[in-house]
Design a protein around this motif. Structure first.
Motif, PDB file in Angstrom:
ATOM      1  N   ARG A  87       0.819  -1.194   0.465  1.00 44.34           N
ATOM      2  CA  ARG A  87       0.316   0.033   0.189  1.00 44.34           C
ATOM      3  C   ARG A  87       0.546   0.920  -0.125  1.00 44.34           C
ATOM      4  NH1 ARG A  87      -3.552  -3.280   3.401  1.00 44.34           N
ATOM      5  NH2 ARG A  87      -2.330  -2.199   5.386  1.00 44.34           N
ATOM      6  N   HIS A  88       1.877   1.302   0.857  1.00 42.26           N
ATOM      7  CA  HIS A  88       2.749   2.565   1.081  1.00 42.26           C
ATOM      8  C   HIS A  88       3.637   2.748  -0.017  1.00 42.26           C
ATOM      9  CE1 HIS A  88       2.235   3.384   5.504  1.00 42.26           C
ATOM     10  NE2 HIS A  88       2.216   2.326   5.921  1.00 42.26           N
ATOM     11  N   LEU A  89       4.086   1.478  -0.912  1.00 41.67           N
ATOM     12  CA  LEU A  89       4.949   2.053  -2.261  1.00 41.67           C
ATOM     13  C   LEU A  89       3.613   2.166  -3.100  1.00 41.67           C
ATOM     14  CD1 LEU A  89       7.414  -1.212  -1.973  1.00 41.67           C
ATOM     15  CD2 LEU A  89       7.991   0.929  -1.288  1.00 41.67           C
ATOM     16  N   THR A  90       3.084   1.474  -3.544  1.00 38.77           N
ATOM     17  CA  THR A  90       1.570   1.741  -4.490  1.00 38.77           C
ATOM     18  C   THR A  90       1.408   3.409  -4.111  1.00 38.77           C
ATOM     19  OG1 THR A  90       0.822  -0.392  -4.560  1.00 38.77           O
ATOM     20  CG2 THR A  90      -0.510   1.516  -5.391  1.00 38.77           C
ATOM     21  N   ALA A  91       0.971   3.885  -3.439  1.00 39.90           N
ATOM     22  CA  ALA A  91       1.252   5.181  -2.707  1.00 39.90           C
ATOM     23  C   ALA A  91       2.033   6.228  -3.527  1.00 39.90           C
ATOM     24  CB  ALA A  91       0.427   5.117  -1.491  1.00 39.90           C
ATOM     25  N   PHE A  92       2.910   5.928  -4.010  1.00 39.69           N
ATOM     26  CA  PHE A  92       4.331   6.421  -3.661  1.00 39.69           C
ATOM     27  C   PHE A  92       4.931   6.534  -5.322  1.00 39.69           C
ATOM     28  CE2 PHE A  92       9.296   7.309  -3.568  1.00 39.69           C
ATOM     29  CZ  PHE A  92       9.307   8.696  -3.127  1.00 39.69           C
ATOM     30  N   LYS A  93       4.695   5.495  -5.327  1.00 38.49           N
ATOM     31  CA  LYS A  93       4.768   5.668  -6.859  1.00 38.49           C
ATOM     32  C   LYS A  93       6.688   5.454  -7.258  1.00 38.49           C
ATOM     33  CE  LYS A  93       0.530   6.951  -7.917  1.00 38.49           C
ATOM     34  NZ  LYS A  93      -0.394   8.073  -9.077  1.00 38.49           N
ATOM     35  N   PRO A  94       7.454   4.983  -6.615  1.00 33.89           N
ATOM     36  CA  PRO A  94       8.518   4.720  -7.069  1.00 33.89           C
ATOM     37  C   PRO A  94       9.552   4.203  -7.970  1.00 33.89           C
ATOM     38  CG  PRO A  94       8.571   3.032  -5.790  1.00 33.89           C
ATOM     39  CD  PRO A  94       7.549   3.324  -5.280  1.00 33.89           C
ATOM     40  N   ARG A  95       9.681   5.038  -8.684  1.00 33.47           N
ATOM     41  CA  ARG A  95      10.468   4.526 -10.035  1.00 33.47           C
ATOM     42  C   ARG A  95      11.616   2.963  -9.356  1.00 33.47           C
ATOM     43  NH1 ARG A  95      14.698   4.207 -14.391  1.00 33.47           N
ATOM     44  NH2 ARG A  95      13.864   4.484 -15.790  1.00 33.47           N
ATOM     45  N   VAL A  96      12.207   2.748  -8.129  1.00 34.73           N
ATOM     46  CA  VAL A  96      12.630   2.233  -8.517  1.00 34.73           C
ATOM     47  C   VAL A  96      13.038   1.653  -6.753  1.00 34.73           C
ATOM     48  CG1 VAL A  96      15.587   1.028  -7.812  1.00 34.73           C
ATOM     49  CG2 VAL A  96      14.676   1.996  -9.899  1.00 34.73           C
ATOM     50  N   THR A  97      12.405   0.733  -6.141  1.00 33.92           N
ATOM     51  CA  THR A  97      12.249   0.240  -5.119  1.00 33.92           C
ATOM     52  C   THR A  97      13.515  -0.901  -5.014  1.00 33.92           C
ATOM     53  OG1 THR A  97       9.704   0.648  -4.367  1.00 33.92           O
ATOM     54  CG2 THR A  97      11.245  -0.986  -2.659  1.00 33.92           C
ATOM     55  N   VAL A  98      14.657  -0.416  -3.517  1.00 33.75           N
ATOM     56  CA  VAL A  98      15.497  -1.150  -2.678  1.00 33.75           C
ATOM     57  C   VAL A  98      15.344  -2.237  -1.942  1.00 33.75           C
ATOM     58  CG1 VAL A  98      18.505  -0.572  -2.688  1.00 33.75           C
ATOM     59  CG2 VAL A  98      17.285   1.012  -4.249  1.00 33.75           C
ATOM     60  N   ALA A  99      15.596  -3.321  -1.672  1.00 32.65           N
ATOM     61  CA  ALA A  99      15.215  -3.829  -0.819  1.00 32.65           C
ATOM     62  C   ALA A  99      17.250  -4.135  -0.799  1.00 32.65           C
ATOM     63  CB  ALA A  99      14.577  -4.548  -1.561  1.00 32.65           C
ATOM     64  N   TRP A 100      17.241  -3.781   1.013  1.00 32.28           N
ATOM     65  CA  TRP A 100      18.585  -4.115   2.056  1.00 32.28           C
ATOM     66  C   TRP A 100      18.690  -5.490   2.467  1.00 32.28           C
ATOM     67  CZ3 TRP A 100      22.134   0.552   2.020  1.00 32.28           C
ATOM     68  CH2 TRP A 100      22.037   1.664   1.112  1.00 32.28           C
ATOM     69  N   GLY A 111       5.952  -5.129  -8.024  1.00 32.83           N
ATOM     70  CA  GLY A 111       4.985  -3.986  -8.170  1.00 32.83           C
ATOM     71  C   GLY A 111       5.046  -3.448  -9.833  1.00 32.83           C
ATOM     72  N   ASP A 112       4.313  -2.099 -10.359  1.00 38.93           N
ATOM     73  CA  ASP A 112       5.022  -1.147 -11.056  1.00 38.93           C
ATOM     74  C   ASP A 112       6.771  -1.020 -10.611  1.00 38.93           C
ATOM     75  OD1 ASP A 112       1.980  -1.951 -12.122  1.00 38.93           O
ATOM     76  OD2 ASP A 112       1.586   0.454 -11.204  1.00 38.93           O
ATOM     77  N   TRP A 113       7.175  -0.897  -9.977  1.00 39.25           N
ATOM     78  CA  TRP A 113       7.877  -0.498  -9.409  1.00 39.25           C
ATOM     79  C   TRP A 113       8.806  -1.377  -9.793  1.00 39.25           C
ATOM     80  CZ3 TRP A 113       4.425  -0.791  -5.998  1.00 39.25           C
ATOM     81  CH2 TRP A 113       4.558  -2.041  -5.572  1.00 39.25           C
ATOM     82  N   ILE A 114      10.327  -1.101 -10.447  1.00 36.69           N
ATOM     83  CA  ILE A 114      12.135  -1.357 -10.597  1.00 36.69           C
ATOM     84  C   ILE A 114      12.239  -1.817  -9.342  1.00 36.69           C
ATOM     85  CG2 ILE A 114      13.806  -1.468 -11.318  1.00 36.69           C
ATOM     86  CD1 ILE A 114      13.044   0.729 -13.226  1.00 36.69           C
ATOM     87  N   LEU A 115      12.134  -3.105  -8.311  1.00 38.30           N
ATOM     88  CA  LEU A 115      12.834  -3.836  -7.831  1.00 38.30           C
ATOM     89  C   LEU A 115      14.302  -4.410  -7.894  1.00 38.30           C
ATOM     90  CD1 LEU A 115      12.625  -4.521  -4.843  1.00 38.30           C
ATOM     91  CD2 LEU A 115      11.853  -6.871  -5.734  1.00 38.30           C
ATOM     92  N   ALA A 116      15.069  -3.344  -6.649  1.00 39.44           N
ATOM     93  CA  ALA A 116      16.853  -3.735  -6.738  1.00 39.44           C
ATOM     94  C   ALA A 116      17.303  -4.536  -5.643  1.00 39.44           C
ATOM     95  CB  ALA A 116      17.434  -2.296  -7.051  1.00 39.44           C
ATOM     96  N   GLY A 117      17.688  -5.353  -4.975  1.00 47.08           N
ATOM     97  CA  GLY A 117      18.541  -6.528  -4.023  1.00 47.08           C
ATOM     98  C   GLY A 117      19.541  -5.584  -4.061  1.00 47.08           C
ATOM     99  N   ARG A 118      20.145  -4.787  -2.727  1.00 45.30           N
ATOM    100  CA  ARG A 118      21.360  -3.943  -2.159  1.00 45.30           C
ATOM    101  C   ARG A 118      21.904  -5.033  -1.235  1.00 45.30           C
ATOM    102  NH1 ARG A 118      24.520  -2.205   1.655  1.00 45.30           N
ATOM    103  NH2 ARG A 118      26.331  -0.786   0.870  1.00 45.30           N
ATOM    104  N   LEU A 119      23.251  -6.232  -1.831  1.00 41.57           N
ATOM    105  CA  LEU A 119      23.722  -6.574  -0.726  1.00 41.57           C
ATOM    106  C   LEU A 119      24.741  -5.931  -0.222  1.00 41.57           C
ATOM    107  CD1 LEU A 119      21.896  -8.443  -2.773  1.00 41.57           C
ATOM    108  CD2 LEU A 119      24.043 -10.463  -2.153  1.00 41.57           C
TER     109      LEU A 119
END
Length: 354
Positions: A87-100, A111-119
């Protein structure tokens, strides 16, 4: 601060990025997440930070004018975090979401965002199977991820930056005698950090005092070892240093003795402070340090060799100044805020769905 501009794609001011951190209370990745998120917002990006509930972290980020969303990020029976995060991501509409790191990667929805994993280490890549891209903070990590089968164009090297400590006043730790040389080590009191090797090295450094700042499960064992080795009267272990910059600036040499260290943020902090850095040649430090040029390396687990390099850094003033200045040049060119924010902006503006 001037907003970094990507080589291609939208300007930084129009970029929207969400950072999802479900890590521990303390740690190098967690602290860099805070610094990066705040710095990107100050540079003009629209940033949504999402964290595992932690009032101290939330207070620090709020003080940087970037209050985070706090969610549970529990174990396998946590059925609330994922839909709340969606819900938070959909409302914010990021181009990229980074999962740490692993937990965030497991719980961050597609979702509609590009998902990147940061290692920040050699993690189990099964947690990142939903990611479009992977980010590593060392070249070694990037090479390893490609060797695991990730396409080369979807793996990216984005280094950490450290705060600029040039103008931080030097602050000698309380309880240390005046005018004695001392090494400084920083980190969690854990076997990976090899502070036991550093304490054994003190046997060979009778005129040098030591300061180890941190807390963790190895405190009692390390204190016992210091007494056994006869160096307890020259060793301070004052706990976590919440503002370590002044201590780094005051130290004769900054030491990173880790037997396992994917990066070594403390090395970059030493570069920033223009202090000579000595490290064990584990993964991260051996990538950052060119022995004899911008720092000094010793074999992992070798207390005598570590002591020899610490003594060189303390006693050879010409060598110490030379490696410190070279480390500072690396900081300016690679590990300071500007170059790192620019590299992140390039990635965020040009990355595409897999």
């Amino acid at each position: 601060m001037t907003s970094p501009t990507a080589n291609n794609g939208p300007p930084a001011s129009s970029l929207r990025v969400a950072h999802v951190m479900a890590g521990a209370v303390s740690g190098g990745a967690e602290l860099f997440f805070e610094r990066l998120s705040v710095a990107q917002a100050q540079a003009g990006l629209s940033v949504l930070p999402v964290i595992r509930r932690d009032e101290a972290r939330a207070a620090r980020m709020t003080a940087g004018n970037l209050p985070p969303v706090q969610l549970g990020f529990g174990g396998l029976t946590d059925f609330n975090t994922r839909p709340q995060l969606r819900r938070h991501l959909t409302a914010f509409k990021p181009r990229v979401t980074v999962a740490w790191m692993n937990r965030a990667a497991r719980l961050t929805p597609v979702g509609d965002w590009i998902l990147a994993g940061r290692l920040g280490g050699f993690y189990n890549l099964s947690y990142y199977k939903s990611c479009d891209h992977l980010i590593g903070n060392t070249h070694g990590l990037v090479t390893w991820m490609k060797e695991q089968g990730w396409p080369a164009d979807r793996v990216h090297y984005l280094p950490n930056f450290a705060d600029d400590l040039t103008n931080v006043p030097a602050t000698r730790p309380a309880g240390l005698p005046d005018n004695v040389p001392f090494f400084l080590a920083l980190g969690r009191l854990h076997t990976n950090k090899a502070f036991d090797v550093l304490i054994r090295a003190m046997r060979h450094l009778p005129h040098i005092h030591g300061v180890i700042c941190g807390e963790g499960p190895e405190r009692q064992a390390l204190e016992d070892l210091a007494r056994k080795e006869g160096v307890a009267d020259r060793l301070l272990m004052p706990g976590w240093a919440t503002q370590p910059g002044g201590l780094i600036r005051a130290s004769s040499v900054l030491v990173c003795p880790s037997r396992h260290e994917p990066l070594g943020n403390v090395v970059i902090e030493g570069f920033s402070a223009a202090r000579p850095v000595v490290a064990a040649a584990s993964q991260g430090p051996s990538e950052l340090i060119r022995h004899g040029e911008n720092g000094l390396l010793a074999p992992v687990e070798d207390d005598r060799a570590l002591a020899e390099q610490i003594a060189r850094a303390v006693e050879d003033k010409i060598l110490a100044e030379r490696v410190a200045l070279a480390g500072r040049a690396d900081y300016d060119n690679i590990f300071s805020t500007g170059p790192v924010l620019s590299a992140w902006s390039d990635f965020l503006s040009t990355a595409e769905k897999a």
